[in-house]
Design a protein around this motif. Structure first.
Motif, PDB file in Angstrom:
ATOM      1  N   GLN A   1     133.439  34.807 103.040  1.00  0.00           N
ATOM      2  CA  GLN A   1     133.622  33.712 102.014  1.00  0.00           C
ATOM      3  C   GLN A   1     133.693  34.420 100.842  1.00  0.00           C
ATOM      4  O   GLN A   1     133.417  35.444 100.677  1.00  0.00           O
TER       5      GLN A   1
ATOM      6  N   VAL B   1     136.498  29.687  99.319  1.00  0.00           N
ATOM      7  CA  VAL B   1     137.042  29.621 100.573  1.00  0.00           C
ATOM      8  C   VAL B   1     136.600  30.298 101.578  1.00  0.00           C
ATOM      9  O   VAL B   1     135.993  31.391 101.049  1.00  0.00           O
ATOM     10  N   THR B   2     137.187  30.281 102.735  1.00  0.00           N
ATOM     11  CA  THR B   2     136.725  31.162 103.868  1.00  0.00           C
ATOM     12  C   THR B   2     138.146  31.718 104.370  1.00  0.00           C
ATOM     13  O   THR B   2     138.933  31.002 104.800  1.00  0.00           O
ATOM     14  N   ILE B   3     138.047  32.838 104.747  1.00  0.00           N
ATOM     15  CA  ILE B   3     139.092  33.437 105.497  1.00  0.00           C
ATOM     16  C   ILE B   3     139.272  33.090 106.927  1.00  0.00           C
ATOM     17  O   ILE B   3     138.187  33.302 107.832  1.00  0.00           O
TER      18      ILE B   3
ATOM     19  N   LEU C   1     142.496  36.496  95.009  1.00  0.00           N
ATOM     20  CA  LEU C   1     141.197  36.695  95.632  1.00  0.00           C
ATOM     21  C   LEU C   1     140.258  37.363  94.844  1.00  0.00           C
ATOM     22  O   LEU C   1     140.533  38.520  94.300  1.00  0.00           O
TER      23      LEU C   1
ATOM     24  N   LEU D   1     143.395  30.762 104.354  1.00  0.00           N
ATOM     25  CA  LEU D   1     141.995  30.587 103.727  1.00  0.00           C
ATOM     26  C   LEU D   1     141.485  28.919 103.875  1.00  0.00           C
ATOM     27  O   LEU D   1     142.421  28.056 103.612  1.00  0.00           O
TER      28      LEU D   1
ATOM     29  N   ALA E   1     139.171  31.817  95.790  1.00  0.00           N
ATOM     30  CA  ALA E   1     140.865  31.733  95.579  1.00  0.00           C
ATOM     31  C   ALA E   1     140.916  31.287  94.053  1.00  0.00           C
ATOM     32  O   ALA E   1     140.396  30.446  93.502  1.00  0.00           O
TER      33      ALA E   1
END
Length: 366
Positions: free
Chosen positions: A339, A296-298, A280, A313, A342
């Motif tokens: 945001q 990606v968004t957690i 990350l 993600l 990855a």
């Protein structure tokens, strides 16, 4: 097909208490050794009469308080860890024995072709490799015209080369046979490659059940699957194969460059991406040897008692898992809704984790 299983059974100090349903496709019973997987399939097959059970297939009762249908009347095919072929019969004779119990017209030729065992028909079981024996055992089970196929650790006794040999045939079985499968395994790579649904067992109980993609991508399942084997499964479309051995695949969030993709351009494949192989970064990195970078968004962070954390993600509709240290979560200030990027190396996805068998294409990459 709808197989409904609810049973309780005690053997010594081990207590099994499970309930789940299995629909069309491949449903994997997954769990560590001793979780109760084989007990369940033996109960479904009628080889074991549980203390209490309600087992039905397509509405037909196999087990309840008043009913126990014997194995030979259940129309169930069973493939064991060891092939259990009749040693005194040739391959053809092993197949013909099963065909007596209900094979449909032309089924023999179709099954032989599907499993690639035509050249083995005159040979005896003692002359076959482990992978060849299992392919013949599959053919024998299918020729009994089963309503459902039970497979109990069918690859566990095979070495890596024999396992790689038979996996494409299992892909083809899933795609072409139309027979629902209840597949028992404690090997994550097999389940990720083959299953449509997953029943995750722990200590004799169902810990999680649902579509494979959802169960594998759930951070809560990481301790149960194993921290080294846990990872999400992605759908990808093969776009091109480079002369350097690197292939380009489209996923929902962009493109990936990977090695070892043995599928034609246009094919939809599965990728099992290990959580421990996903890095990350708060900012889009530059100057890295790794070329696979996805925004990606957690969506979830789960920490346990140890030093690690599992992070789910969202990658434009796909779900990735990353496993980092709890210290990294704190140090990077990671939080749900954040945001970031990855990163995945081209060499991270093993060749046996790349497979076909997915019929629905993913969202095209931009």
């Amino acid at each position: 097909m709808s197989l409904a299983v609810a049973l309780t059974h005690r053997a010594g100090t081990f207590a099994l208490d499970v309930a789940f349903e299995a629909g069309p496709g491949v449903t994997a019973l997954f769990g560590r050794s001793g979780a109760g997987k084989t007990t369940i399939v033996n109960a479904v097959a009628g080889l074991l009469r549980p203390d209490q059970a309600q087992i039905t297939l397509n509405g037909r009762v196999f087990n309840d308080a008043k009913t126990f249908v014997p194995p030979h009347k259940r129309r169930i095919g069973y493939v064991f860890q060891d092939a259990r072929l009749f040693p005194h019969l040739s391959v053809a004779q092993n197949l013909d024995y099963a065909a007596r119990f209900g094979a449909k017209a032309n089924a023999r030729a179709q099954i032989i072709d599907m499993l690639g065992i035509g050249a083995l028909l005159t040979r005896g079981p003692a002359t076959l490799s482990g992978g060849e024996k299992q392919r013949v055992a599959l053919g024998r089970a299918l020729l009994s015209d089963p309503e459902v196929l039970l497979m109990d650790e069918p690859l566990a006794a095979l070495d890596g080369a024999r396992k790689a040999e038979i996996l494409p045939y299992l892909d083809r079985l899933k795609r072409d046979s139309g027979v629902p499968v209840l597949y028992v395994s404690h090997a994550v790579d097999e389940v990720a490659r083959l299953a449509d649904h997953m029943v995750l067992l722990a200590d004799g109980k169902v810990a999680r059940a649902g579509p494979l993609f959802d169960v594998m991508a759930d951070p809560a399942t990481v301790p149960l699957i194993g921290v080294r084997e846990a990872g999400a499964v992605l759908r990808a479309t093969v776009r091109e194969h480079g002369k350097d051995g690197i292939s380009t695949l489209a996923v929902a969030g962009g493109t990936l460059s990977l090695m070892g993709v043995d599928a034609p351009v246009g094919a939809v494949v599965r990728l099992h991406v290990l959580a421990q192989d996903v890095l990350l970064s708060l900012d889009r990195p530059t100057g890295l040897s790794a070329q696979n970078i996805l925004p990606v968004t957690i969506t979830a962070i789960r920490t346990g008692d140890g030093p690690g954390a599992a992070i789910a993600l969202d990658a434009s509709g796909d779900t990735l898992l990353a496993r980092v240290t709890a210290r990294a979560v704190t140090g990077m200030g990671l939080a749900e809704g954040q945001q970031l990027f990855a990163i995945l190396k081209a060499t991270s996805v093993a060749q046996n984790a790349i497979s076909g068998g997915v019929t629905s294409a993913p969202t095209p990459a931009p």
